[in-house]
Scaffold this active site. Sequence first.
Site, short mmCIF file in Angstrom:
data_model
loop_
_atom_site.label_atom_id
_atom_site.label_comp_id
_atom_site.label_asym_id
_atom_site.label_seq_id
_atom_site.Cartn_x
_atom_site.Cartn_y
_atom_site.Cartn_z
N THR A 71 0.85 -1.20 0.00
CA THR A 71 0.00 0.00 0.00
C THR A 71 0.88 1.25 0.00
O THR A 71 0.70 2.16 -0.82
CB THR A 71 -0.93 -0.01 1.23
OG1 THR A 71 -1.81 -1.14 1.08
CG2 THR A 71 -1.77 1.26 1.32
N ASN A 150 -6.01 -9.54 -8.02
CA ASN A 150 -6.10 -10.21 -6.73
C ASN A 150 -7.44 -10.91 -6.49
O ASN A 150 -7.54 -11.75 -5.60
CB ASN A 150 -5.81 -9.23 -5.59
CG ASN A 150 -6.60 -7.95 -5.70
OD1 ASN A 150 -6.56 -7.27 -6.72
ND2 ASN A 150 -7.35 -7.61 -4.67
N GLN A 180 0.54 -9.85 -6.56
CA GLN A 180 0.02 -11.22 -6.68
C GLN A 180 0.79 -12.05 -7.69
O GLN A 180 0.50 -13.24 -7.87
CB GLN A 180 -1.48 -11.20 -7.04
CG GLN A 180 -2.36 -10.52 -6.00
CD GLN A 180 -2.50 -11.31 -4.69
OE1 GLN A 180 -2.06 -12.45 -4.57
NE2 GLN A 180 -3.12 -10.69 -3.68
N SER A 200 4.95 -7.12 -2.10
CA SER A 200 4.60 -7.16 -0.68
C SER A 200 5.15 -8.44 -0.04
O SER A 200 5.17 -9.49 -0.67
CB SER A 200 3.07 -7.12 -0.53
OG SER A 200 2.72 -7.19 0.83
N GLY A 201 5.55 -8.34 1.24
CA GLY A 201 6.14 -9.50 1.92
C GLY A 201 5.13 -10.55 2.33
O GLY A 201 5.35 -11.75 2.15
N HIS A 202 3.97 -10.11 2.85
CA HIS A 202 3.09 -11.09 3.48
C HIS A 202 2.32 -11.97 2.50
O HIS A 202 1.62 -12.89 2.91
CB HIS A 202 2.15 -10.43 4.51
CG HIS A 202 1.06 -9.58 3.94
ND1 HIS A 202 -0.25 -10.00 3.94
CD2 HIS A 202 1.07 -8.36 3.39
CE1 HIS A 202 -1.00 -9.03 3.42
NE2 HIS A 202 -0.22 -8.02 3.08
N THR A 238 13.51 4.45 10.82
CA THR A 238 14.41 3.33 11.10
C THR A 238 13.90 2.08 10.40
O THR A 238 12.71 1.74 10.50
CB THR A 238 14.52 3.10 12.63
OG1 THR A 238 14.98 4.32 13.21
CG2 THR A 238 15.50 1.98 12.95
N CYS A 325 -9.92 -7.45 0.78
CA CYS A 325 -9.82 -6.00 0.94
C CYS A 325 -11.19 -5.34 0.93
O CYS A 325 -11.39 -4.28 1.51
CB CYS A 325 -8.99 -5.40 -0.18
SG CYS A 325 -7.42 -6.22 -0.33
N1 PMP Z 1 -1.91 -4.74 -4.35
C1 PMP Z 1 -2.49 -5.93 -4.48
C2 PMP Z 1 -2.76 -6.47 -5.86
C3 PMP Z 1 -2.85 -6.66 -3.35
O1 PMP Z 1 -3.45 -7.86 -3.49
C4 PMP Z 1 -2.58 -6.13 -2.06
C5 PMP Z 1 -2.95 -6.90 -0.81
N2 PMP Z 1 -4.32 -7.23 -0.73
C6 PMP Z 1 -1.96 -4.88 -1.97
C7 PMP Z 1 -1.64 -4.21 -3.14
C8 PMP Z 1 -1.66 -4.24 -0.63
O2 PMP Z 1 -0.59 -4.89 0.00
P1 PMP Z 1 -0.21 -4.61 1.52
O3 PMP Z 1 -1.14 -5.44 2.36
O4 PMP Z 1 1.23 -5.08 1.62
O5 PMP Z 1 -0.34 -3.16 1.79
#
Ligand code: PMP
Length: 378
Positions: A71, A150, A180, A200-202, A238, A325
């Site tokens: 994000t 997504n 994705q 994104s990491g998660h 940091t 989301c």
């Molecule tokens: N872009 C896409 C295509 C996503 O699927 C997501 C996560 N749902 C994000 C951006 C946002 O990622 P983050 O949770 O790391 O802010």
Amino acid sequence: MPAYLDNAATTKPCEDAVNACVAAMTENYGNPSSLHKIGLNAELAVTDARKAIAAALVCQPECITFTSGATEANNTLILGAAENYGKRRKKIVVSAVEHPSVEETMKLLEKNGFEVVRIRPQRDGSVDAEEFISAADHNTCLVSCMYVNNETGAIMPVRRIFTQIKRLYPECITHCDAVQAFMKIPIKTADLNADLITVSGHKVHAPKGVGAMYIRKGIRIAPRMIGGGQEKGLRSGTEAVPLISAFGAAVRTQLPTIATANANAEELCGRLRKKLSALDYITINSNAEEQCPFILNFSVNGIRSEIMLHFLESKNIYVSSGSACSKGGHSSVLTAMGIPDRTADSAIRVSFSRMSSCGEVEALVTAIQEGYLTLAKR
Ligand code: PMP
């Protein structure tokens, strides 16, 4: 054991990521900016992680900047590009099915005088490359298109769009939200012709709260976060060493086996698609010509998404309604594809990871059949 099939929302951190995270909190807890040894070790950990992300994107480590997630990366890259390259050229072309972190940023830019052209998806969920390209002109400062949607898993023709845009309008900046696609579809930044990329990491078995942006050499992005000048002034604050180390470790471990993971996802997705297609009350919504096998969106006709989601939950199976989301709200992506409201209201998104198994697919199919028989009667 739960069947966790909501990996597009987030993934379970892998063992190497957890170990790296813990090590950065228990042993390597210094501030990378400190001049002493403990600080230097933390800086080395960040450097190592940067190299891992760069290797996965086939770019130089200097082009990678860590953020708090995708994000922040999307916000920074889009606003930063608009600020530096949109002084005279006020047009932006973007797909109409972007993640809210892109779409909301576009709305903000519209308020600030930019003209945003949104390219609607075709019925199958992907955008038409020619339509995208012909919407751009010499007045366009930025084009932005996600790699994999997504909600549906549709693969967008990003490479074709960006290559053509760069040929016709070399001064136009190209941005790709590759969240994705990252670690699923091999991405080579030069080949993609992207100036800016978000990951994104998660979503790749690292913890939540870390992401990265690729900024091609020579592209100037105005920072959103100012202060101590970390990350070469692009992202003050940091560095989140535990999260960054974990992100690096997750990517390093997975990189050699992307093809194997993909083959596994193909197998699982193919199996699920085949079994669901045999049920006359199921409509498959993921039908793009090029489809990422990690996401399958379908509707259980006549049963609202949340009802089916909670039924599956009672069987220890975890999926998503549309996209996580949208928090149960109506999916603008399915609507933009022209899918009728009734079908969209019944949409279920199943998303795999490299940890997913055949047993989970079997459990899901059995539970959907049972769920339909139980819920359709009510
Ligand atoms: N872009 C896409 C295509 C996503 O699927 C997501 C996560 N749902 C994000 C951006 C946002 O990622 P983050 O949770 O790391 O802010």
